[in-house]
Design a protein around this motif. Structure first.
Motif, PDB file in Angstrom:
ATOM      1  N   ARG A 394       0.818  -1.214   0.000  1.00 51.98           N
ATOM      2  CA  ARG A 394       0.000   0.000   0.000  1.00 51.98           C
ATOM      3  C   ARG A 394       0.853   1.267   0.000  1.00 51.98           C
ATOM      4  O   ARG A 394       0.345   2.364  -0.208  1.00 51.98           O
ATOM      5  CB  ARG A 394      -0.954   0.013   1.214  1.00 51.98           C
ATOM      6  CG  ARG A 394      -1.986  -1.103   1.204  1.00 51.98           C
ATOM      7  CD  ARG A 394      -2.878  -1.058  -0.034  1.00 51.98           C
ATOM      8  NE  ARG A 394      -3.665   0.152  -0.078  1.00 51.98           N
ATOM      9  CZ  ARG A 394      -4.860   0.287   0.494  1.00 51.98           C
ATOM     10  NH1 ARG A 394      -5.395  -0.723   1.152  1.00 51.98           N
ATOM     11  NH2 ARG A 394      -5.518   1.421   0.399  1.00 51.98           N
ATOM     12  N   GLN A 443      -5.251   4.527   4.731  1.00 50.49           N
ATOM     13  CA  GLN A 443      -4.233   4.139   3.769  1.00 50.49           C
ATOM     14  C   GLN A 443      -3.932   5.304   2.829  1.00 50.49           C
ATOM     15  O   GLN A 443      -4.782   6.170   2.628  1.00 50.49           O
ATOM     16  CB  GLN A 443      -4.702   2.930   2.945  1.00 50.49           C
ATOM     17  CG  GLN A 443      -4.871   1.657   3.750  1.00 50.49           C
ATOM     18  CD  GLN A 443      -3.542   0.992   4.096  1.00 50.49           C
ATOM     19  OE1 GLN A 443      -2.473   1.562   3.914  1.00 50.49           O
ATOM     20  NE2 GLN A 443      -3.621  -0.239   4.606  1.00 50.49           N
ATOM     21  N   THR A 445      -3.827   5.412  -0.358  1.00 50.64           N
ATOM     22  CA  THR A 445      -4.704   5.428  -1.522  1.00 50.64           C
ATOM     23  C   THR A 445      -5.935   4.584  -1.220  1.00 50.64           C
ATOM     24  O   THR A 445      -5.879   3.650  -0.420  1.00 50.64           O
ATOM     25  CB  THR A 445      -3.990   4.873  -2.763  1.00 50.64           C
ATOM     26  OG1 THR A 445      -3.456   3.577  -2.460  1.00 50.64           O
ATOM     27  CG2 THR A 445      -2.862   5.790  -3.203  1.00 50.64           C
ATOM     28  N   PRO A 446      -7.065   4.901  -1.846  1.00 50.21           N
ATOM     29  CA  PRO A 446      -8.313   4.194  -1.510  1.00 50.21           C
ATOM     30  C   PRO A 446      -8.440   2.840  -2.187  1.00 50.21           C
ATOM     31  O   PRO A 446      -7.855   2.581  -3.225  1.00 50.21           O
ATOM     32  CB  PRO A 446      -9.387   5.158  -2.027  1.00 50.21           C
ATOM     33  CG  PRO A 446      -8.731   5.853  -3.181  1.00 50.21           C
ATOM     34  CD  PRO A 446      -7.292   6.002  -2.789  1.00 50.21           C
ATOM     35  N   VAL A 447      -9.161   1.967  -1.553  1.00 51.77           N
ATOM     36  CA  VAL A 447      -9.662   0.742  -2.174  1.00 51.77           C
ATOM     37  C   VAL A 447     -11.161   0.801  -1.946  1.00 51.77           C
ATOM     38  O   VAL A 447     -11.645   0.541  -0.850  1.00 51.77           O
ATOM     39  CB  VAL A 447      -9.059  -0.522  -1.532  1.00 51.77           C
ATOM     40  CG1 VAL A 447      -9.725  -1.758  -2.116  1.00 51.77           C
ATOM     41  CG2 VAL A 447      -7.565  -0.586  -1.764  1.00 51.77           C
ATOM     42  N   GLY A 448     -11.892   1.209  -2.975  1.00 53.93           N
ATOM     43  CA  GLY A 448     -13.293   1.505  -2.761  1.00 53.93           C
ATOM     44  C   GLY A 448     -13.434   2.859  -2.105  1.00 53.93           C
ATOM     45  O   GLY A 448     -12.487   3.643  -2.033  1.00 53.93           O
ATOM     46  N   ARG A 449     -14.581   3.134  -1.581  1.00 53.41           N
ATOM     47  CA  ARG A 449     -14.867   4.432  -0.986  1.00 53.41           C
ATOM     48  C   ARG A 449     -15.073   4.277   0.512  1.00 53.41           C
ATOM     49  O   ARG A 449     -15.801   3.397   0.960  1.00 53.41           O
ATOM     50  CB  ARG A 449     -16.126   5.036  -1.637  1.00 53.41           C
ATOM     51  CG  ARG A 449     -16.495   6.412  -1.115  1.00 53.41           C
ATOM     52  CD  ARG A 449     -17.747   6.916  -1.849  1.00 53.41           C
ATOM     53  NE  ARG A 449     -18.232   8.161  -1.288  1.00 53.41           N
ATOM     54  CZ  ARG A 449     -17.804   9.356  -1.659  1.00 53.41           C
ATOM     55  NH1 ARG A 449     -16.891   9.451  -2.597  1.00 53.41           N
ATOM     56  NH2 ARG A 449     -18.287  10.450  -1.106  1.00 53.41           N
ATOM     57  N   CYS A 450     -14.428   5.122   1.284  1.00 52.90           N
ATOM     58  CA  CYS A 450     -14.556   5.072   2.739  1.00 52.90           C
ATOM     59  C   CYS A 450     -15.237   6.346   3.206  1.00 52.90           C
ATOM     60  O   CYS A 450     -14.593   7.380   3.403  1.00 52.90           O
ATOM     61  CB  CYS A 450     -13.183   4.929   3.390  1.00 52.90           C
ATOM     62  SG  CYS A 450     -13.249   4.610   5.160  1.00 52.90           S
ATOM     63  N   GLY A 457      -7.872   5.282   1.893  1.00 54.63           N
ATOM     64  CA  GLY A 457      -8.537   4.010   2.125  1.00 54.63           C
ATOM     65  C   GLY A 457      -8.601   3.673   3.596  1.00 54.63           C
ATOM     66  O   GLY A 457      -7.834   4.200   4.404  1.00 54.63           O
TER      67      GLY A 457
END
Length: 606
Positions: A394, A443, A445-450, A457
């Protein structure tokens, strides 16, 4: 949170040297309570509820029932919200995971221009600025509020003038103490909109007289307040849930050239700060839930060759001096960020950050809570014996597909260790400042939307546990950015992961210690009382597993200078069987098989 070469061989050596220095001996020894040998460890009950107000429920569906959770992260940032039930749910959530501190952002002081009718313009270049809709309602006797203020000043003396115009948007309301000269300053109510008109000296001084007859230039600060007072509500929630609130100080305007706080606005900023703090002192005197105030304006923590020329430090000093005068005894919290990336020419070493820590402390702050940098990728979570390992996947979008040694000057732990030394050196000089850790619970960078966090992320509890371990035995409290979004999104959200797994062991340090003429290893951490310890090192065929409850000792005595819940266990170890210069890896596992997310290491003979 948000945030912002030296020769490689020397840099890596320095990073490792700092890290090893702070791991080699028990760094909390001089600040800790004396460890008692208690004999065989006795399994402790970890489920006893924390003291809490009498449970109650409300129309928002929130409850302040006692929380059994005793997790080391106890403070969280929250975002302002107009919905009272959202505020309550945030406080309830913090309370449920054992939190006792809430820090909130504020609203910056903003210099503005006027149009030909005296209406407040939006920020930006004069050519693009338009009338600000928030201040469009502000009128007195048919004139825009700024124009009305100018008329009143000229009525006192035609030579009076408005030198500069500022606005301050907030969701708070203030009492009469916000005004120094009621003859020229007052509250303006237009329908459901509330404004406060302040007339201040450009140098920020608070003259003892309200004589406007001599002819001079003045600054106008026009405050747009909330329909109700948010801080009163937050403090009431703090009282109910047993949480201390840190509201923001008014942040400074930004210098567009240097991105530092703009020193040309120190005068009106300190004047506004004085008025707001004076109002707090009057309305919230002795209020238990007012834990302190928060310096919102951020800066990068480093050594400064000429600190007196750093705009943000100058603004801190001036503003902190005002807080000291108006709210004596109320702590001031600041949370700077750090950057250890080698690809940036200005990234400091741990030693340089330690020097910057001392300079920052001398601006008058009480609590320095550096951001640990993992969420933004500015720092990495690794041990000195891990430097040749590839960086976490990540982190690759931030530092590339490389090793920790090539990506970073040193690790998060090395920086916190260096700052803890600086803190102790300051104490010897009579400068008392607390070192907290601000763990970035996101994180890079995103993984999906938080939630609303498009650029970041969410994380899981093992990542957060690892951050707790790497912040180590150097800080007295752990807080985290931020509750809104990162702790409440995902499936399951991080807050639920903590509630379900709060008593998993988290070691934070290991050190060589003797007990009754027996050599051994002492482990400091959380939820260690009934754990199993596993020790290993290179060339050891099988890890050595020891149960402190049978052959060691357990000490739950609170440790001065460490967060609540920190405790110690000790296990015997014949050090003659451990190779010199070996890194001893220490893993801790609960009786039900839950292993700590991160081991700790001890450098033998280093």
């Amino acid at each position: 949170m948000r945030g912002l070469s030296v020769i490689m061989g020397l840099v890596v050596l320095l990073g490792v040297a700092v890290a090893v220095t702070v791991f080699r001996h028990d760094p909390g020894k001089s600040r800790a309570a004396e460890v008692r040998t208690t004999g065989p460890a006795v399994a402790k009950s970890t489920k006893s509820p924390s003291p809490s107000p009498t449970p109650s429920a409300d129309p928002c569906g929130t409850s302040n029932a006692p929380s059994p959770v005793k997790y080391p992260v106890t403070g969280f940032w929250v975002m302002p919200n107009k919905d009272a039930c959202t505020w309550q749910r945030q406080f309830e959530g913090v309370h449920r995971v054992g939190g006792d501190t809430v820090i909130r952002f504020g609203f910056k002081l903003s210099p503005r221009g006027l149009d030909a009718q005296g209406r407040i313009l939006t920020e930006g270049s004069p050519k693009k600025a338009k009338p600000d809709s928030r201040y469009a309602k502000c009128e007195e006797n048919g004139s825009a509020c700024a124009r009305a203020a100018e008329k009143d000043l000229k009525a006192a003396n035609p030579a009076n003038r408005l030198s500069r115009i500022y606005v301050y948007d907030t969701d708070e309301q203030y009492g009469p103490s916000i005004f120094r000269c009621p003859s020229m300053e007052h509250k303006i109510t237009v329908g459901d909109a509330v404004f406060y008109r302040l007339i201040v000296s450009p140098d920020g001084s608070d003259a003892g007289t309200c004589d406007f007859s001599k002819g001079s230039g003045y600054d106008l600060i026009l405050i747009s307040g909330g329909k109700t007072d948010s801080l009163s509500k937050l403090l009431a929630l703090g009282d109910r849930f047993g949480i201390k609130v840190y509201p923001s100080l008014p942040p400074s305007p930004r210098d567009p050239k240097t991105f530092q706080a703009d020193v040309q606005h120190i005068g009106p900023l300190t004047a506004l700060t004085r008025r707001v703090m004076r109002d707090y002192a009057k309305r919230f005197k002795g209020r238990e839930s007012l834990g302190g105030v928060y310096q919102t304006y951020e800066l990068a923590l480093r050594d400064w060759p000429e600190p007196d020329r750093v705009g943000t430090l100058r603004v801190y000093t001036a503003q902190n001096r005002v807080v000291r005068a108006e709210l004596p005894g109320v702590p001031i919290l600041v949370s700077p960020y750090m950057d250890a990336r080698k690809k940036l020419s200005y990234s400091p070493t741990p030693a340089q950050v330690a020097e910057g820590f001392k300079v920052l402390a001398k601006t008058g702050v009480d609590i320095i809570a550096p951001q640990d940098g993992r969420g933004t990728g500015k720092l990495g979570l690794f041990w000195p014996n891990w430097t040749d390992r590839p960086v976490d996947s990540r982190l690759k979008p931030i530092v590339g597909d490389t090793t920790y040694a090539k990506a970073y000057i040193a690790a998060t732990r090395g920086y916190f260790g260096a700052m803890s030394v600086a803190r102790d050196e300051l104490a010897k000089e009579g400068v008392d400042v607390q070192l907290w850790a601000n763990l970035e619970a996101f994180q890079p960078t995103p993984v999906g939307r938080c939630g609303d966090q498009d650029a970041r992320g969410n994380i899981d509890k093992p990542r957060l546990d690892t951050q707790v371990t790497l912040a180590g035995p150097y800080v007295s409290k752990i807080i985290s950015y931020m509750w809104s979004g990162f702790y409440t999104c995902g499936s399951p959200p991080l807050s639920k992961q903590i509630a379900d797994d709060w008593d998993r062991p988290i070691p934070i340090a290991a050190s060589r210690q003797s007990r009754q003429l027996r050599d051994g290893l002492q482990i400091t951490g959380y939820h260690l009382g009934d754990a199993v310890v596993s020790m290993s090192w290179d060339k050891l065929k099988e890890p050595r597993k020891i149960e402190p409850a049978k052959v060691g000792s357990y000490d739950a005595t609170p440790i001065a200078g460490l967060p609540r819940g920190a405790e110690r266990i000790w296990v015997p170890l014949d050090w003659s069987t451990v190779p010199k210069d070996a890194w001893v890896q220490v893993e801790v596992t609960s009786p039900d098989g839950r292993k700590a997310a991160e081991p700790v290491y001890y450098a033998n003979g280093v």
